[in-house]
Enzyme design. Structure first.
Site, mmCIF file in Angstrom:
data_model
loop_
_atom_site.group_PDB
_atom_site.id
_atom_site.type_symbol
_atom_site.label_atom_id
_atom_site.label_comp_id
_atom_site.label_asym_id
_atom_site.label_seq_id
_atom_site.Cartn_x
_atom_site.Cartn_y
_atom_site.Cartn_z
ATOM 1 N N THR A 215 0.456 -73.799 -40.720
ATOM 2 C CA THR A 215 1.400 -72.709 -41.019
ATOM 3 C C THR A 215 2.558 -72.867 -41.529
ATOM 4 O OG1 THR A 215 2.748 -72.861 -38.809
ATOM 5 C CG2 THR A 215 0.503 -71.890 -38.340
ATOM 6 N N GLY B 73 8.508 -74.092 -49.090
ATOM 7 C CA GLY B 73 9.272 -75.218 -48.555
ATOM 8 C C GLY B 73 8.520 -76.584 -48.159
ATOM 9 N N ILE B 74 8.793 -76.898 -46.643
ATOM 10 C CA ILE B 74 8.093 -77.975 -46.237
ATOM 11 C C ILE B 74 6.768 -77.733 -45.999
ATOM 12 C CG2 ILE B 74 7.844 -79.103 -43.843
ATOM 13 C CD1 ILE B 74 10.975 -78.698 -43.650
ATOM 14 N N TYR C 26 18.683 -69.450 -33.872
ATOM 15 C CA TYR C 26 17.727 -70.495 -34.329
ATOM 16 C C TYR C 26 17.651 -71.605 -33.586
ATOM 17 C CZ TYR C 26 15.814 -73.846 -37.825
ATOM 18 O OH TYR C 26 15.034 -74.831 -38.356
HETATM 19 N N1 LIG Z 1 14.962 -76.469 -44.241
HETATM 20 C C1 LIG Z 1 15.567 -76.989 -43.326
HETATM 21 O O1 LIG Z 1 16.734 -77.361 -43.331
HETATM 22 C C2 LIG Z 1 14.919 -77.137 -41.984
HETATM 23 C C3 LIG Z 1 15.527 -78.160 -41.049
HETATM 24 C C4 LIG Z 1 15.083 -78.477 -39.723
HETATM 25 C C5 LIG Z 1 13.462 -77.704 -39.540
HETATM 26 N N2 LIG Z 1 13.071 -76.887 -40.581
HETATM 27 C C6 LIG Z 1 11.802 -76.056 -40.027
HETATM 28 O O2 LIG Z 1 11.104 -76.468 -41.006
HETATM 29 C C7 LIG Z 1 9.906 -75.375 -40.980
HETATM 30 C C8 LIG Z 1 9.694 -74.884 -42.574
HETATM 31 O O3 LIG Z 1 11.052 -74.271 -42.782
HETATM 32 P P1 LIG Z 1 11.364 -74.323 -44.491
HETATM 33 O O4 LIG Z 1 12.512 -74.991 -44.444
HETATM 34 O O5 LIG Z 1 10.060 -74.926 -45.247
HETATM 35 O O6 LIG Z 1 11.540 -73.052 -44.700
HETATM 36 P P2 LIG Z 1 10.820 -72.038 -45.780
HETATM 37 O O7 LIG Z 1 10.812 -72.384 -47.073
HETATM 38 O O8 LIG Z 1 11.660 -70.735 -45.718
HETATM 39 O O9 LIG Z 1 9.296 -71.681 -45.353
HETATM 40 C C9 LIG Z 1 8.990 -71.048 -44.028
HETATM 41 C C10 LIG Z 1 7.437 -70.705 -43.951
HETATM 42 O O10 LIG Z 1 7.229 -70.039 -42.665
HETATM 43 C C11 LIG Z 1 6.359 -69.018 -43.151
HETATM 44 N N3 LIG Z 1 6.721 -67.795 -42.020
HETATM 45 C C12 LIG Z 1 7.678 -67.314 -41.591
HETATM 46 N N4 LIG Z 1 7.703 -66.269 -40.942
HETATM 47 C C13 LIG Z 1 6.288 -66.208 -40.643
HETATM 48 C C14 LIG Z 1 5.369 -65.777 -39.632
HETATM 49 N N5 LIG Z 1 6.027 -64.703 -38.760
HETATM 50 N N6 LIG Z 1 4.170 -65.770 -39.526
HETATM 51 C C15 LIG Z 1 3.390 -66.834 -40.615
HETATM 52 N N7 LIG Z 1 4.306 -67.516 -41.399
HETATM 53 C C16 LIG Z 1 5.609 -67.363 -41.364
HETATM 54 C C17 LIG Z 1 6.808 -68.471 -44.428
HETATM 55 O O11 LIG Z 1 5.789 -67.673 -45.095
HETATM 56 P P3 LIG Z 1 5.919 -66.148 -45.119
HETATM 57 O O12 LIG Z 1 7.302 -65.502 -45.206
HETATM 58 O O13 LIG Z 1 5.273 -65.892 -46.376
HETATM 59 O O14 LIG Z 1 5.035 -65.785 -43.890
HETATM 60 C C18 LIG Z 1 6.935 -69.848 -44.991
HETATM 61 O O15 LIG Z 1 5.803 -70.436 -45.511
HETATM 62 C C19 LIG Z 1 10.546 -74.326 -40.184
HETATM 63 O O16 LIG Z 1 9.966 -74.311 -38.928
HETATM 64 C C20 LIG Z 1 12.072 -74.488 -39.998
HETATM 65 O O17 LIG Z 1 12.831 -74.018 -38.981
HETATM 66 C C21 LIG Z 1 13.631 -76.505 -41.550
#
Ligand SMILES: NC(=O)c1ccc[n+]([C@@H]2O[C@H](COP(=O)([O-])OP(=O)(O)OC[C@H]3O[C@@H](n4cnc5c(N)ncnc54)[C@H](OP(=O)(O)O)[C@@H]3O)[C@@H](O)[C@H]2O)c1
Length: 350
Positions: free
Chosen positions: A16, A21-22, A158
């Site tokens: 998912t 991003g990740i 968050y």
């Molecule tokens: N970036 C950081 O600094 C960081 C640090 C620690 C942990 N994380 C965690 O890493 C994970 C990935 O985050 P990221 O940094 O890659 O952010 P991102 O680039 O904003 O990616 C978030 C992803 O989640 C999807 N998403 C959001 N809401 C959703 C929903 N209701 N149903 C299905 N998909 C949904 C988005 O796609 P759509 O909007 O198209 O649905 C997107 O693919 C998250 O859990 C985040 O909390 C991030």
């Protein structure tokens, strides 16, 4: 009980948050390593484009658009995965959203909506995966954060959601183990990662944009940790030492860490750069996706010795022993030379 995890090229993996991003970096890495993939997010067009990209690399991949906040929609994803590929081996709960603002500023409806994705999305995915994996075995990987351990001001909802993800993941792991279910559960805890996360966030701060406190790490490092977890039993993997140091400091000296974070919390998260406006605010619906990294300046660390040490513990232990042995022998040779110095200055011995 020993849990046998298949090599990635024999796995069917549901992921998912695959569209950005990740999740995007992880999808690309897993496809390159021959996994079959079911790609989930709300952005159908982006998922279909990514599935085609994976297929061109020779991987089998399908788009399965769903909102992770809906148990029924994720159940439908699992059914499609089994109908198309015959099984599920690994389920990665990675989708997430962010809100910047004080706890009092963020409307309760937004706070709840964030939990629908970050917490309930993980709960839904984990419970559905556990049901499918119970017989044949496999893997559940949940993306937490270093904020699962230590809250960040101006990211209260968050931080709370990531604490909840850790609590749920830890309990699920113990329950599955106690029931001797052949399912391995890993929590991934990234430090600040340079993804569109900050631009996707809903922002209540007075600044135009939001950013991660430095240092920021490359999303491919998290992808590497997740790919490793697909094949190995690990309780947790932390990506990047930056955030880990803050959590460790918080455990050792909580009040001092509070004061330090209060000093830097605002200046390290506010920025006048709004980033790409097409990305701003994906709390309720998908916005622009398709990028691994943010468009904000600053760059990110491409390597993490701390991560490598966790992925290769034996090599790291041997290297540490080698360094310790070298230091001891260096110290010993220094102390062997000391008597000669003393001999030259007999008066100093008096
Ligand atoms: N970036 C950081 O600094 C960081 C640090 C620690 C942990 N994380 C965690 O890493 C994970 C990935 O985050 P990221 O940094 O890659 O952010 P991102 O680039 O904003 O990616 C978030 C992803 O989640 C999807 N998403 C959001 N809401 C959703 C929903 N209701 N149903 C299905 N998909 C949904 C988005 O796609 P759509 O909007 O198209 O649905 C997107 O693919 C998250 O859990 C985040 O909390 C991030």
């Amino acid at each position: 009980m020993t849990i046998r995890l298949k090599p990635i090229n024999n796995q069917l993996i549901v992921i998912t948050g695959a569209s950005s991003g990740i999740g995007l970096a992880t999808t690309r890495l897993l496809a390159a390593r021959g996994a079959s993939l079911v790609l989930v997010s709300r952005n159908r067009a982006e998922l279909e484009r990514l599935a085609l990209e994976c297929q061109r690399q020779g991987a089998r991949a399908i788009a399965a658009p769903a909102d992770v906040g809906s148990f029924e929609q994720l159940e439908a994803v699992a059914r499609v995965a089994v109908q198309t590929f015959g099984r599920i081996d690994t389920w990665i709960n990675n989708a997430g959203v962010a809100i910047f603002g004080t706890c009092e500023q963020v409307p309760l409806a937004d706070h709840r909506r964030l939990f629908d994705t970050n917490y309930w999305g993980v709960v839904h995915g984990s419970l559905i995966a556990a049901r499918y994996l119970r017989q044949r075995g496999g893997k559940i990987i949940n993306t937490g954060s270093v904020l699962s351990e230590r809250a960040m001001m101006l990211q209260g909802p968050y931080s709370a959601s990531k604490h909840a993800v850790k609590g749920f993941t830890d309990a699920l792991r113990m329950e599955l183990e106690a029931a001797e279910a052949p399912i391995s559960v890993t929590l991934i805890k990234p430090s600040a990662i340079d993804t569109p996360y900050m631009e996707h966030a809903r922002n209540f701060l007075p600044s135009e944009g939001t950013r991660n406190p430095p240092p920021s790490y490359d999303p491919r490092l998290v992808a590497k940790a997740i790919a490793y977890a697909c094949e190995h039993e690990r309780r947790e993997i932390v990506v990047g030492s930056g955030g880990w140091i803050v959590s460790a400091l918080g455990a050792l000296a909580p009040r001092t860490t509070d004061y330090l974070m209060e000093l830097v919390g605002r200046i390290t998260q506010e920025t006048s750069d709004p980033g790409r406006s097409a990305r701003r605010d994906n709390l309720y619906q998908a916005r622009e996706d398709g990028a691994e990294r943010s468009s904000l300046p600053g760059g990110s660390r491409k390597t993490s010795v701390f991560l490598e040490a966790q992925l290769h513990p034996v090599v790291s232990a041997v290297a540490l022993v080698g360094v310790a042995a070298a230091l001891v022998s260096f110290g010993a040779s220094g102390s062997l030379r000391r008597p000669r110095t003393d001999q030259r200055k007999p008066s100093a011995l008096v």
